[in-house]
Structures are given as C-alpha cells and as structure tokens.
Motif scaffolding. Structure first.
Motif, PDB file in Angstrom:
ATOM      1  N   VAL A  38      11.984   0.792  -2.891  1.00 49.97           N
ATOM      2  CA  VAL A  38      11.100  -0.176  -3.704  1.00 49.97           C
ATOM      3  C   VAL A  38       9.678  -0.987  -2.713  1.00 49.97           C
ATOM      4  N   LEU A  39       8.619  -1.070  -3.813  1.00 46.17           N
ATOM      5  CA  LEU A  39       7.193  -2.209  -2.440  1.00 46.17           C
ATOM      6  C   LEU A  39       6.994  -3.649  -3.522  1.00 46.17           C
ATOM      7  N   GLU A  40       7.349  -4.287  -3.064  1.00 43.24           N
ATOM      8  CA  GLU A  40       7.096  -5.592  -3.670  1.00 43.24           C
ATOM      9  C   GLU A  40       5.645  -5.844  -3.806  1.00 43.24           C
ATOM     10  N   TYR A  41       4.385  -5.480  -4.488  1.00 35.51           N
ATOM     11  CA  TYR A  41       3.389  -5.675  -4.103  1.00 35.51           C
ATOM     12  C   TYR A  41       3.010  -7.283  -4.265  1.00 35.51           C
ATOM     13  N   THR A  42       2.355  -7.890  -4.002  1.00 34.65           N
ATOM     14  CA  THR A  42       2.734  -9.688  -4.230  1.00 34.65           C
ATOM     15  C   THR A  42       2.371 -10.497  -2.969  1.00 34.65           C
ATOM     16  N   GLY A  43       1.701 -11.032  -2.708  1.00 39.06           N
ATOM     17  CA  GLY A  43       1.422 -12.265  -2.203  1.00 39.06           C
ATOM     18  C   GLY A  43      -0.052 -11.622  -1.005  1.00 39.06           C
ATOM     19  N   LEU A  44      -0.373 -12.157  -0.335  1.00 33.82           N
ATOM     20  CA  LEU A  44      -1.537 -12.228   0.642  1.00 33.82           C
ATOM     21  C   LEU A  44      -0.623 -10.519   2.246  1.00 33.82           C
ATOM     22  N   SER A  45      -0.129 -10.471   1.902  1.00 31.34           N
ATOM     23  CA  SER A  45       0.372  -9.149   2.658  1.00 31.34           C
ATOM     24  C   SER A  45       0.615  -8.220   1.740  1.00 31.34           C
ATOM     25  N   ARG A  46       0.192  -8.192   0.937  1.00 31.80           N
ATOM     26  CA  ARG A  46       0.166  -6.942  -0.030  1.00 31.80           C
ATOM     27  C   ARG A  46      -0.480  -5.301   0.285  1.00 31.80           C
ATOM     28  N   ASP A  47      -0.528  -4.158   0.376  1.00 32.48           N
ATOM     29  CA  ASP A  47      -0.702  -3.587   1.080  1.00 32.48           C
ATOM     30  C   ASP A  47      -1.712  -2.182  -0.330  1.00 32.48           C
ATOM     31  N   ALA A  48      -2.033  -2.064  -0.647  1.00 33.88           N
ATOM     32  CA  ALA A  48      -2.414  -0.767  -1.353  1.00 33.88           C
ATOM     33  C   ALA A  48      -2.291   0.272  -0.701  1.00 33.88           C
ATOM     34  N   GLY A  49      -2.638   0.732   1.057  1.00 37.49           N
ATOM     35  CA  GLY A  49      -2.669   1.570   1.071  1.00 37.49           C
ATOM     36  C   GLY A  49      -0.222   2.263   1.238  1.00 37.49           C
ATOM     37  N   LEU A  50       0.198   1.593   0.810  1.00 41.32           N
ATOM     38  CA  LEU A  50       1.770   1.598   1.105  1.00 41.32           C
ATOM     39  C   LEU A  50       2.213   2.089  -0.409  1.00 41.32           C
ATOM     40  N   ILE A  51       1.230   2.169  -1.215  1.00 41.74           N
ATOM     41  CA  ILE A  51       1.923   2.212  -2.493  1.00 41.74           C
ATOM     42  C   ILE A  51       2.056   4.229  -3.209  1.00 41.74           C
ATOM     43  N   GLY A  52       1.364   5.035  -2.342  1.00 43.33           N
ATOM     44  CA  GLY A  52       1.881   6.817  -2.705  1.00 43.33           C
ATOM     45  C   GLY A  52       3.359   6.485  -1.638  1.00 43.33           C
ATOM     46  N   SER A  53       3.805   5.857  -0.770  1.00 38.13           N
ATOM     47  CA  SER A  53       4.865   6.700  -0.129  1.00 38.13           C
ATOM     48  C   SER A  53       6.352   5.829  -0.466  1.00 38.13           C
ATOM     49  N   ASN A  54       6.127   4.896  -1.994  1.00 40.65           N
ATOM     50  CA  ASN A  54       7.578   4.190  -2.282  1.00 40.65           C
ATOM     51  C   ASN A  54       7.187   5.048  -4.392  1.00 40.65           C
ATOM     52  N   HIS A  55       9.172   5.074  -4.530  1.00 44.06           N
ATOM     53  CA  HIS A  55       8.922   5.202  -5.817  1.00 44.06           C
ATOM     54  C   HIS A  55       8.620   4.291  -6.682  1.00 44.06           C
ATOM     55  N   LEU A  56       9.043   2.779  -6.061  1.00 36.86           N
ATOM     56  CA  LEU A  56       8.860   1.559  -7.407  1.00 36.86           C
ATOM     57  C   LEU A  56       7.926   0.749  -7.183  1.00 36.86           C
ATOM     58  N   ILE A  57       7.007   0.513  -7.695  1.00 37.03           N
ATOM     59  CA  ILE A  57       5.835  -1.067  -6.935  1.00 37.03           C
ATOM     60  C   ILE A  57       6.313  -2.116  -8.095  1.00 37.03           C
ATOM     61  N   LEU A  58       6.098  -2.922  -7.571  1.00 38.03           N
ATOM     62  CA  LEU A  58       6.783  -4.136  -8.824  1.00 38.03           C
ATOM     63  C   LEU A  58       5.605  -4.639  -8.012  1.00 38.03           C
ATOM     64  N   THR A  59       4.933  -5.245  -9.269  1.00 39.32           N
ATOM     65  CA  THR A  59       4.310  -5.878  -9.365  1.00 39.32           C
ATOM     66  C   THR A  59       3.678  -7.987 -10.465  1.00 39.32           C
ATOM     67  N   THR A  60       2.970  -8.317 -10.382  1.00 34.30           N
ATOM     68  CA  THR A  60       2.586  -9.456 -11.155  1.00 34.30           C
ATOM     69  C   THR A  60       1.798  -9.127 -12.021  1.00 34.30           C
ATOM     70  N   TYR A  61       1.367  -9.700 -13.231  1.00 33.77           N
ATOM     71  CA  TYR A  61       0.480  -9.862 -13.676  1.00 33.77           C
ATOM     72  C   TYR A  61      -0.742 -10.594 -13.179  1.00 33.77           C
ATOM     73  N   GLY A  62      -0.674 -11.565 -12.956  1.00 36.62           N
ATOM     74  CA  GLY A  62      -1.881 -12.051 -11.765  1.00 36.62           C
ATOM     75  C   GLY A  62      -2.306 -11.837 -11.361  1.00 36.62           C
ATOM     76  N   THR A  63      -1.205 -11.175 -10.372  1.00 32.85           N
ATOM     77  CA  THR A  63      -1.899  -9.990  -9.068  1.00 32.85           C
ATOM     78  C   THR A  63      -2.758  -9.020  -9.456  1.00 32.85           C
ATOM     79  N   LEU A  64      -1.832  -8.316 -10.718  1.00 33.31           N
ATOM     80  CA  LEU A  64      -2.709  -6.961 -11.048  1.00 33.31           C
ATOM     81  C   LEU A  64      -4.368  -7.270 -10.988  1.00 33.31           C
ATOM     82  N   VAL A  65      -3.855  -8.066 -12.279  1.00 32.73           N
ATOM     83  CA  VAL A  65      -5.804  -8.972 -12.441  1.00 32.73           C
ATOM     84  C   VAL A  65      -6.804  -9.046 -11.475  1.00 32.73           C
TER      85      VAL A  65
END
Length: 801
Positions: free
Chosen positions: A697-724
């Motif tokens: 699981v990758l929690e894709y939120t906050g200032l330290s989020r790294d899009a490069g880590l998405i492909g190496s995880n099974h589940l990506i968690l993010t918020t509506y605000g971060t997605l925008v």
C-alpha cells in the motif's frame, strides 16, 4: 321654339361663352330646382361648390340673382343661364315671357331672404297670395297632360340596319336607325336617319318598336337631384354587346325591318330573317393540301350542315352571325382570335415534319376550338393515372410574406395547369389521346381547400394563397398522399425504404442508418441533426428536400446523444453494447455483424450474478451478501462495465473491494487507485493491513508524495484534493482499478474533482457511496460518466437537471 321663349328673350344679356358654359351645366344635370311656378323659380347649381340661384318675374321685369363671385362682378353668369334653360325645359317662369327687361340683383338685396339654411324669395309688393298664385298657375297651363308627344307621322316605318363595316371594326353589333315616310303615291320614300325624341317614344304605334327603341336608348344617368330632360333625341346609331345584342337581334328581325347597311353611301339591303335553329359552331379543320403539306382552316358546322368561314357577312364574338338573308346564333369557342385570323388571312400551312408538334400544341391548350381531323386517322384513347402537383413560391407583400401555389395535374410526363379547361391531350407519335380525369382533378382542388388554401384569380391566372406558417404541415400532408410538391423550384420527397446496420471494431461499435427518398439517400446523422433542430425536412444531395420519417426517427432519437456522430454513422463504445442492444431490440430489422451479434448473445445469455468465494490471501470471512458482491464485481469486469456499490454504511464495502484487489494481485494485475476523502485514508490503510496484508500500500498524500513509486505498489491511496493537483502527472498512469470512496463527492459534473477523476485511466472502475443520488438524476449521470464514460451520452440527451 316656344319652349325656349325665356332663353330667347335673355340671350342678349349673356355672352356666347357664358351661354356655352351654362349649356354644359344644363346638359350635365347640375341644376336642382328647389321650388318654382309660372312667376318664380329657385335652384341650387352644382359647380366647384353649390350656388344659390333664383329668377322672379314682377311688374314687367325679371329679377335674377346668384351668389357666385362672377355674378357679383359681372352680373349674368353661367349658373343663371343653366337655370334659364332648366326653367324653359320644365315650364317654369312662363309669365316671364312677357318681360321687357332683366334686372340683376345682389344676394343681399331686400328681395331675397334666407330661412332655415335655404335660399328663398320674399313675395314682392302687390304679389298674389299663395293660393291665388298657385291656382292661377295651374289653370294657366290649360289642358296639357304631364307628358306631351309629337304626333307620329302616319304610315312612317322604322328600319333597323346592321352597319356591317362598323360592326366589323367594333367587333360588336352596330345598329343604325332609319325611318321611311310614305310619298303621295303611297309608296315608302328613301330611308333617312331616324329623328325621334325620347319624350315621343310613346307616339310610336308599334309596341314591338317601342320596346326595341326603349332598350336601344337604355337608361340615363341620374345625379339624384334632377329628372332627365324629355326633349333629348333618341340616338340613331347604337353599339350592342353581350346579352343585349342576343336579345334584340331576333326581335328586330321578327319585325321584318332588320336590314344590312354596308356603309354610309351604300343602299340598305334586303330584310334579314331570324334563324332560330341551334347555334353555328366554329371549328378547326386539318386537311392535306395535295402538295405534301397540311392546312389548318376554319369552318362553321351545325349538325350535318357545314358553311365556309368567309360566307357570313359578320361573325361577332358576342354570339351572332349575320348572313346575306338571315341572322343566327354563333359559337366562337374559347378564343375569338381564331375567327378573326382565319377570316382575314390564308389558312395556316404546316409541313408534315412539324405536324405532330402542331397537334400537341393545339390539343394541350384549352383555348383551341374543336378540332376536326381527317376521317382516316385512328387514335387510341388511353387512361393515365393522375398525380396532382403543387408549386409554392413566396412573394413579398407590404407588411408580410405571402405564399402562393400553382396547382398542376401530371399525367405521366405531361403536365396540365388547373386553369386549363381542355378535355385532354394528344400524344401524336403514339397516336394516343389521353382524356383528363375531371373527378380526380376536382378532388385535388377540394383537398387544397380542406388544407386551408384559398384560390384567387390574378391577371386571368388561377393561383392559391397559403399562410407561410402552414407550409410544413401542408407539404407533409400532400407528399404523404402522393402529391408532387415543389417550393421555389425545390421538390419535396416522401420517405421510402429504411436501412439500419451495426458493425464492430476493437473497442467500438458503429451504427449506420439511411432513408431512401426516390433515388436519393439521407444518412442517420443527417436525419437526427435535422430532428434536433426542429426541422421537418432534410436537404438531399440533388437539392431536393426529403420529409423526415418522424415516427422512425423518434425511435432512434435516444441514440443521437449516446453515440458520437461521424460523417455517415454513429460510433458507440463497447460498454454501450447492452444499451445499444436494448434500444435496437424495438427497431425491427437491423443488420449487425458477427462480433456485435456475439456481444448481444453473450448479454442475453447472462442468467444472473453468482456468489464467489473469497480469494485465499484474504484474511477473515466474508458474509454471503459480500460474496454476492464479489460475484457482481466479477460480472462487471467480464462485461466491461463500471459499477457503483451503493450499500448502506457499515455493511463492509471496503472489505469487498479489498477482496477483489487481492484476487487481482494474485492474477498479476497492475496497481489500483483508491480516491477517498482525507478522513478515510487512515481507515483504508488499516483495513488493508487487516484483511489483505500481502497488498503493498502507498499513501500518495502530503508534501513527500512520489509519483515514481506508484508502479511498485498494489494499492495507491490518495485524496480528492491531491488528485486535483496531481492529475497532470497521474493521468498517464494506467491503473487496474480506479475506486472512488464517498463517490457523491463528484455529484456535480462541473467541479474540479469530477473533471479530474474522469481523466484517470483505469481498466475497471468502481464507486462506493451510500447516497449516489442526493438531489436529482444529474448527479447519477456524473457518477456514470466516470464509471462508464460515454455510456449515457451527454447530460442534455437525458434532459437531466
């Protein structure tokens, strides 16, 4: 002349110019007598205005007055002379014939008075009392009757003469009147012009003559204030037209005194007898001239009788034929110009090569007289179906636009205007005569009236008027009834055969449809676009118009907004296969390719959702309804649909989704994305650790989020605000599942969140919400536009609010 005694006495007091103008007023009946007797007369004379005039005889003098400006400066005026003429004619002021002087008095003189707006005379000193004046006046008239006649000379006869040259010039019957008086020997003298006053008509001894002369004299114009003068002479030259000629000609002939009179210096001819038989009819005769040509000539026929066209002295369009010894009725047909042409010039010569053209021209025109063809010519009569046609054209009126229509009857490739009264037409090369169908033509005229068109005549031509707003409805009615309809030169066509087909691609379906309009076709996108615009017709490739098959189009209208309109077809996505199948099921015969038929068969073979066992790596035990949820999500994945899990809160929606993602991990699928409110991110991480510990699981939120880590995880968690904020970086990432928790967050399709999630790429899509619709169905459309892009088309197609 006794009746002009007063004017003779006054002539020296009026100039020649004044007398001439006064005579014109008198003849125009501009004098209205107000009152009068043998000693006085008052009148109103109508000139540029109404003038008050009077004359009164007293003590050997005649007093006269007029209130016109000329009288004030010169005395004698044209109004007074007109009054004097009228007084003579109607026997007023007879006492004034003993006058020795004329005295002109101003209107303001003491001898005149005005009472109740009328001009009146004051009785002069010594004047007789009223009863004495009136009685004396009556007795002074002696034993005269109201109308006196001159005695008709004994033995005098009246002659009626047809002026042949004058009639020929006028194109109507011209009669001159003559009288013959007996000589001392008892023989009748030479005819001379009739001299007879209208007042003396009663003295004519023959009642037949009296009636004929009275009708020849006719009525007289009455201006409403004066009777016609009785001394006016009867005219001795009269032109008769129409019914009056047909009425009087036989009456004059029956007197035995109707003659011909070729001209002023010619002798009057013998008496003309009335021929009371059937009218002679003018006909055209076509005959070979022996030199290889044909001649078109005129003749007169009556039953088996035939007469050369030039034999009669006169042929008049009013319906009379004057011969050398008889007068008869005559029928010229629809166009008297034929008679004039063929009586005064040679016959019409036609070469054999042009004969067919001549015959077709003649027989197609209703102004052609009866045509007599050679006896050895044989024609076949052929009935042909009638197709009524109407041609509309616009005309700019003063304040609005008017629509006019021309009614035409089509018999095969021949057209006949509704104003044409011919009985049929010839097809000369085929030796065929086609009679017109009067019953069907009358029905066509009646149909136009039923549809609100009104017929009018303009310069002898028949045309039909229609309010412009009625045009679409009228055109539709007529075209569907088989009429040919044109507007401003453009024809309208009824819809014919329809065709619909569906073909398949890798990830799309294409539907093609077209309607045939008499050799021209219109595609389904063209027809649906016209329907959306509110048009009732579509422009075809050849410039004509096709009427929309509205009932057929209304069945396909829902598809117009669901598919993407291409040049000649509509394109649908694979996730719309079920919707497309449902809409086409009621459309009758639709041709589909094998791939689409397999997709339809697969949908139709679906028998329901089956509960699935939870995957081996899932920790915990799913309830039965949750396993049914797994089966439902399996069905969505199999058929390529996105779905909304709208269970109530607390029933384990998160666990069901995690079970699905665990199964996809085992199958080696790529990363999946869950978008949730910030407050639920911790819950998702906690639930994943509990139920699916093997998911990275990758929690894709906050200032330290790294899009490069998405492909190496099974589940990506993010918020509506971060997605925008990060959608430009995440839109190129392909996810196995894209899951929206609390999906009502995108209920408004125009928000940034709703637009951002629609940009994400996901092979499968899920939405979790306990309240997928809070206010209106437009919220559901926004949700489905994420789950199944394009499936429901545009929001306006469904008229959602």
């Amino acid at each position: 002349m006794a009746e002009y005694r007063l004017t003779q006495l006054l002539a020296r007091d009026f100039s020649a110019v004044v007398r001439h103008r006064g005579l014109e007023y008198f003849r125009a009946r501009r004098v209205k007598i107000v009152r009068g007797d043998e000693a006085a007369v008052e009148a109103i004379v109508r000139g540029t205005s109404l003038y008050e005039t009077s004359m009164r005889y007293s003590n050997g003098a005649l007093y006269a007055a007029c209130n016109c400006a000329y009288f004030e400066s010169n005395g004698s005026c044209k109004h007074l002379w007109a009054l004097a003429l009228t007084a003579d004619n109607e026997r007023y002021l007879r006492a004034a014939t003993r006058t020795s002087r004329l005295i002109m008095m101003d209107d303001d003189g003491e001898d005149f008075d005005s009472k109740d707006g009328e001009f009146a005379l004051k009785p002069p000193p010594g004047r007789l009392s009223d009863w004495r004046r009136r009685v004396t006046g009556i007795l002074g008239q002696g034993g005269e009757t109201q109308t006196s006649h001159r005695a008709w000379p004994a033995g005098t006869e009246i002659l009626y003469a047809v002026d042949t040259q004058g009639s020929r010039n006028a194109g109507a019957l011209v009669i001159t009147l003559h009288q013959q008086q007996p000589k001392q020997s008892g023989e009748l003298g030479k005819p001379r012009d009739l001299s007879l006053r209208l007042a003396d008509l009663g003295s004519v001894p023959d009642p037949e003559d009296r009636e004929i002369l009275a009708q020849l004299a006719g009525g007289r114009v009455n201006y409403g204030y004066m009777a016609a003068p009785t001394y006016e002479a009867l005219p001795n030259r009269v032109q008769l037209t129409g019914e009056l000629a047909l009425l009087l000609a036989p009456r004059m002939a029956r007197t035995g005194r109707l003659r011909t009179h070729p001209g002023p210096l010619a002798e009057i001819g013998p008496a003309l007898a009335w021929d009371g038989g059937e009218p002679w009819q003018f006909v055209l005769e076509l005959r070979a001239d022996g030199a290889g040509n044909w001649r078109l000539e005129g003749a007169l026929r009556r039953g088996a009788e035939r007469m050369e066209l030039r034999t009669p002295l006169l042929l008049l369009g009013d319906g009379l034929m004057i011969g050398k010894e008889t007068v008869a009725r005559f029928t010229a047909g629809p166009n008297f110009a034929w008679v004039r042409e063929l009586r005064t010039s040679e016959s019409i010569v036609v070469e054999t090569t042009e004969l067919d053209e001549l015959l077709e021209t003649l027989t197609a025109n209703d102004r052609t007289p009866p045509l007599i063809l050679p006896a050895d010519w044989h024609w076949t009569e052929e009935l042909r179906a009638l197709q009524p046609a109407v041609r509309f054209h616009s005309e700019r009126a003063r304040v609005s636009e008017q629509l006019w229509a021309e009614l035409v009857f089509r018999y095969g490739d021949r057209s006949v205007g509704s104003g044409n009264q011919s009985a049929g037409f010839y097809l000369c090369q085929e030796r065929v005569h086609v009679p017109r169908d009067g019953v069907q033509e009358s029905a066509a005229r009646q149909r136009l009236e039923e549809l609100g068109l009104r017929v009018e005549m303009l310069r002898g031509e028949e045309r039909w008027r229609l309010p412009p707003k009625r045009l679409p409805a009228v055109v539709r009615e007529l075209v569907h009834e088989g009429w040919r309809v044109e507007a401003e030169g453009k024809a309208f066509r009824a819809p014919g055969a329809t065709r619909v087909s569906v073909t398949s691609g890798i990830d799309w379906f294409e539907m093609r449809g077209e309607v045939e309009f008499g050799g021209e076709n219109a595609t389904l996108p063209q027809l649906l676009a016209a329907l959306r615009r509110g048009d009732s017709m579509v422009l075809l490739g050849d410039g004509t118009y096709g009427l929309l098959p509205e009932e057929w189009l209304e069945r396909f209208a829902p598809l117009a907004g669901l598919g993407r309109s291409e040049e000649d077809h509509l394109r649908f996505q694979t996730n719309q296969a079920g919707l497309l199948d449902a809409l086409l099921a009621s459309q009758g015969e639709v041709h589909a390719d094998e791939l689409f038929e397999r997709a339809r068969a697969r949908l139709r073979s679906f028998t329901g959702v089956r509960a699935l066992e939870q995957p081996p790596g899932f920790v915990g035990v799913l309830r039965d309804y949750q396993r049914e949820g797994l089966g439902w999500m399996e069905f969505l994945r199999e058929f390529g649909f996105g779905g909304c899990l709208a269970d109530d809160m607390g029933v384990g929606k998160t666990a069901q989704v995690l079970a699905v993602l665990e199964g996809r991990r085992v199958e080696g699928a790529g990363p999946s994305l869950v978008v949730a409110p910030k407050s639920l991110i911790f819950n998702w991480r906690q639930e994943a650790e509990r139920f699916t510990p093997q998911l990275r699981v990758l929690e894709y939120t906050g200032l330290s989020r790294d899009a490069g880590l998405i492909g190496s995880n099974h589940l990506i968690l993010t918020t509506y605000g971060t997605l925008v904020r990060d959608v430009p970086r995440m839109r190129d990432q392909e996810f196995d599942y894209v899951v929206l928790d609390e999906a009502q967050a995108i209920k408004n399709a125009s928000t940034a969140s709703a637009k951002a999630v629609r940009l994400l790429k996901g092979r499968h899509r899920l939405a979790l919400s306990g309240t997928p619709v809070e206010n209106h169905l437009g919220e559901l459309w926004s949700l489905f536009e994420f789950l199944n892009p394009g499936m429901l088309g545009e929001a306006k197609t469904l008229k959602l609010a």
